[in-house]
Write a protein that holds these residues in place. Structure first.
Motif, PDB file in Angstrom:
ATOM      1  N   LEU A  19       0.818  -1.212   0.000  1.00 38.92           N
ATOM      2  CA  LEU A  19       0.000   0.000   0.000  1.00 38.92           C
ATOM      3  C   LEU A  19       0.853   1.263   0.000  1.00 38.92           C
ATOM      4  O   LEU A  19       0.475   2.269  -0.595  1.00 38.92           O
ATOM      5  CB  LEU A  19      -0.954  -0.004   1.198  1.00 38.92           C
ATOM      6  CG  LEU A  19      -2.103  -1.012   1.127  1.00 38.92           C
ATOM      7  CD1 LEU A  19      -2.892  -1.011   2.424  1.00 38.92           C
ATOM      8  CD2 LEU A  19      -3.017  -0.727  -0.052  1.00 38.92           C
ATOM      9  N   LEU A  31      -5.022  -6.161  -3.853  1.00 38.88           N
ATOM     10  CA  LEU A  31      -3.896  -6.464  -2.959  1.00 38.88           C
ATOM     11  C   LEU A  31      -3.469  -7.911  -3.101  1.00 38.88           C
ATOM     12  O   LEU A  31      -2.280  -8.215  -3.163  1.00 38.88           O
ATOM     13  CB  LEU A  31      -4.297  -6.206  -1.500  1.00 38.88           C
ATOM     14  CG  LEU A  31      -3.926  -4.877  -0.895  1.00 38.88           C
ATOM     15  CD1 LEU A  31      -4.524  -4.750   0.492  1.00 38.88           C
ATOM     16  CD2 LEU A  31      -2.438  -4.672  -0.859  1.00 38.88           C
ATOM     17  N   VAL A  53      -3.247   1.517   8.284  1.00 38.12           N
ATOM     18  CA  VAL A  53      -4.060   1.504   7.069  1.00 38.12           C
ATOM     19  C   VAL A  53      -5.412   2.114   7.412  1.00 38.12           C
ATOM     20  O   VAL A  53      -5.878   1.996   8.542  1.00 38.12           O
ATOM     21  CB  VAL A  53      -4.251   0.046   6.569  1.00 38.12           C
ATOM     22  CG1 VAL A  53      -5.222  -0.038   5.417  1.00 38.12           C
ATOM     23  CG2 VAL A  53      -2.912  -0.560   6.181  1.00 38.12           C
ATOM     24  N   SER A  73      -5.844   2.520   2.032  1.00 40.02           N
ATOM     25  CA  SER A  73      -4.659   3.313   1.706  1.00 40.02           C
ATOM     26  C   SER A  73      -3.670   3.286   2.853  1.00 40.02           C
ATOM     27  O   SER A  73      -4.033   3.115   4.019  1.00 40.02           O
ATOM     28  CB  SER A  73      -5.045   4.783   1.468  1.00 40.02           C
ATOM     29  OG  SER A  73      -5.911   4.906   0.395  1.00 40.02           O
TER      30      SER A  73
END
Length: 78
Positions: A19, A31, A53, A73
């Motif tokens: 990320l 991912l 995150v 993110s």
């Protein structure tokens, strides 16, 4: 006051790295594809609780049926 040590699994470390180098928020499926392993919501939720995150939005994807999936993110490094 004692400081609390936060431990990270190898999977969590890989997620944070992926990320942090991504130009945009990624879904769990993205991912998983980027890391070449299955990433589950539990992996992400642990990193959200640790503050590394954040869930930054939702995106509709087309599969057999339309549904909303979360995007995540990078916030801070380990």
């Amino acid at each position: 006051m004692a400081t609390k040590t936060v431990n990270y699994t190898d999977t969590e470390k890989k997620i944070v790295e992926a990320l942090s180098t991504s130009e945009r928020a990624l879904t769990l499926a993205e991912l998983s594809e980027k890391l070449g392993m299955e990433i589950k919501s539990g992996n992400i939720n642990a990193l959200v609780k640790k503050g590394n995150v954040e869930k930054t939005g939702e995106r509709e994807i087309i599969v057999q049926a339309k549904r909303k999936v979360g995007e995540y993110s990078f916030v801070k490094s380990i």
